[in-house]
Design a protein around this motif. Structure first.
Motif, PDB file in Angstrom:
ATOM      1  N   ARG A 148       0.850  -1.194   0.000  1.00  6.96           N
ATOM      2  CA  ARG A 148       0.000   0.000   0.000  1.00  6.96           C
ATOM      3  C   ARG A 148       0.882   1.239   0.000  1.00  6.96           C
ATOM      4  O   ARG A 148       2.093   1.161   0.282  1.00  6.96           O
ATOM      5  CB  ARG A 148      -0.883   0.020   1.241  1.00  6.96           C
ATOM      6  CG  ARG A 148      -0.074   0.054   2.533  1.00  6.96           C
ATOM      7  CD  ARG A 148      -0.949   0.010   3.769  1.00  6.96           C
ATOM      8  NE  ARG A 148      -0.143   0.068   4.981  1.00  6.96           N
ATOM      9  CZ  ARG A 148      -0.644  -0.004   6.205  1.00  6.96           C
ATOM     10  NH1 ARG A 148      -1.945  -0.152   6.374  1.00  6.96           N
ATOM     11  NH2 ARG A 148       0.152   0.051   7.261  1.00  6.96           N
ATOM     12  N   GLU A 149       0.274   2.353  -0.337  1.00  2.00           N
ATOM     13  CA  GLU A 149       0.999   3.614  -0.232  1.00  2.00           C
ATOM     14  C   GLU A 149       1.233   3.907   1.241  1.00  2.00           C
ATOM     15  O   GLU A 149       0.333   3.752   2.076  1.00  2.00           O
ATOM     16  CB  GLU A 149       0.194   4.750  -0.865  1.00  2.00           C
ATOM     17  CG  GLU A 149       0.885   6.097  -0.777  1.00  2.00           C
ATOM     18  CD  GLU A 149       0.040   7.232  -1.329  1.00  2.00           C
ATOM     19  OE1 GLU A 149       0.221   8.387  -0.868  1.00  2.00           O
ATOM     20  OE2 GLU A 149      -0.814   6.980  -2.201  1.00  2.00           O
ATOM     21  N   ALA A 150       2.446   4.269   1.571  1.00  3.82           N
ATOM     22  CA  ALA A 150       2.775   4.590   2.959  1.00  3.82           C
ATOM     23  C   ALA A 150       2.117   5.913   3.366  1.00  3.82           C
ATOM     24  O   ALA A 150       1.890   6.788   2.526  1.00  3.82           O
ATOM     25  CB  ALA A 150       4.283   4.696   3.125  1.00  3.82           C
ATOM     26  N   GLU A 151       1.814   6.038   4.626  1.00  4.37           N
ATOM     27  CA  GLU A 151       1.363   7.327   5.144  1.00  4.37           C
ATOM     28  C   GLU A 151       2.493   8.327   4.922  1.00  4.37           C
ATOM     29  O   GLU A 151       3.645   8.034   5.228  1.00  4.37           O
ATOM     30  CB  GLU A 151       1.052   7.210   6.645  1.00  4.37           C
ATOM     31  CG  GLU A 151       0.470   8.454   7.269  1.00  4.37           C
ATOM     32  CD  GLU A 151      -0.957   8.723   6.850  1.00  4.37           C
ATOM     33  OE1 GLU A 151      -1.371   9.903   6.945  1.00  4.37           O
ATOM     34  OE2 GLU A 151      -1.658   7.775   6.432  1.00  4.37           O
ATOM     35  N   PRO A 152       2.196   9.502   4.341  1.00  4.00           N
ATOM     36  CA  PRO A 152       3.276  10.446   4.033  1.00  4.00           C
ATOM     37  C   PRO A 152       4.189  10.717   5.234  1.00  4.00           C
ATOM     38  O   PRO A 152       3.715  11.035   6.322  1.00  4.00           O
ATOM     39  CB  PRO A 152       2.518  11.713   3.620  1.00  4.00           C
ATOM     40  CG  PRO A 152       1.246  11.194   3.027  1.00  4.00           C
ATOM     41  CD  PRO A 152       0.892  10.000   3.881  1.00  4.00           C
TER      42      PRO A 152
END
Length: 277
Positions: free
Chosen positions: A29-33
């Motif tokens: 998944r896209e990492a939390e910024p």
């Protein structure tokens, strides 16, 4: 006889299957910024722009750890960017550095990527912020994760074997595969050494069922493998294609290099590595 329309439809379906079953950091998944403030993007000049080439991670003031094979021609105009989430967007958190010194492990082997660990000294100390911080790494007296332990990694590497790359940092949880299995001739055989951990989304052996492929891939090299928030490995190598059942991602075991790391960061590089350190 197959019509041109049918041929085009078949081709489109084939491409869709390739993409939907692509390998690499997919299923992640896209990492939390900026939730991984230690992540570094090592970038190489491409025309007037810079292009992400490899990962790395901050381990101390002015120091980034990565893999030897990430910088095959040395610094050569490459830069290190910290505080990155999106490679393309102008983020105020980004800090860009020249490479002051590159220290490759002297026993690195091109044949099997043994001792694939390198240290980069940045041209100046970084500014600590919520988006840029060092990560703890496992030292010689620490305990590495065992078989089936859940570990995680992140990077801007390929999403599939077609070479498509994400703009934003992705992360994935994988599982440690037993060293015994990775030494099997149908896995890596003699190329797999005691300095390596292998990990991916595990499928039962024999693997005769569909499963969600999750793995690190091209462009993720040099990034960290973490266990309970501590860096225990460096993304190194694997199969020619990512996500293959019998070619898990290979990671360099950081704790085997404590003495070399300490000596290098003290600007007194060791000539050889003591495997007991």
């Amino acid at each position: 006889m197959v019509s041109e329309k049918d041929a085009l439809v078949a081709a489109a379906v084939f491409v869709f299957v390739l993409i939907s079953h692509g390998e690499g950091i997919i299923g992640g998944r896209e990492a939390e910024p900026h939730s991984r403030p230690y992540m570094a993007s090592i970038q190489v000049p491409e025309g007037e722009n810079m292009k992400h080439e490899c990962g790395g991670f901050v381990i101390a003031d002015q120091w980034v750890m990565t893999a030897v094979h990430c910088l095959p021609t040395g610094p050569n105009g490459r830069k290190v960017v910290l505080g990155v989430h999106s490679l393309s967007e102008p983020e105020e958190t980004k800090q860009t550095f020249d490479i002051l010194e590159l220290y490759n492990h002297p026993n690195f082997s091109e044949s099997n990527y043994d001792n694939d660990i390198a240290l980069i000294k940045l041209d100046r100390p970084f500014n600590i912020s919520e988006a840029v911080k060092a990560v703890e790494y496992l030292r010689a007296d620490g305990t590495n994760p065992g078989t089936d332990a859940k570990v995680d990694t992140a990077g801007w590497g390929s999403l599939d074997n077609l070479g498509s790359r994400p703009d934003k940092l992705k992360e994935v949880v994988v599982e440690v595969v037993s060293s015994t299995r990775c030494r099997r001739s149908d896995y890596f055989g003699r190329k797999f050494t005691d300095n390596m951990i292998c990990a991916h989304k595990v499928c039962p052996d024999p693997c005769d069922q569909p499963y969600k492929k999750e793995d690190s891939c091209d462009g993720d090299s040099g990034g960290p493998l973490l266990y309970n928030g501590i860096a225990v490995g460096i993304t190194s190598n694997g199969g020619k294609k990512c996500g293959q059942i019998k070619k898990p991602g290979i990671y360099t075991i950081i704790s085997h290099y404590t003495e070399w790391i300490d000596n290098t960061m003290a600007l007194q590089p060791a000539a050889t590595q003591d495997q007991s350190s």
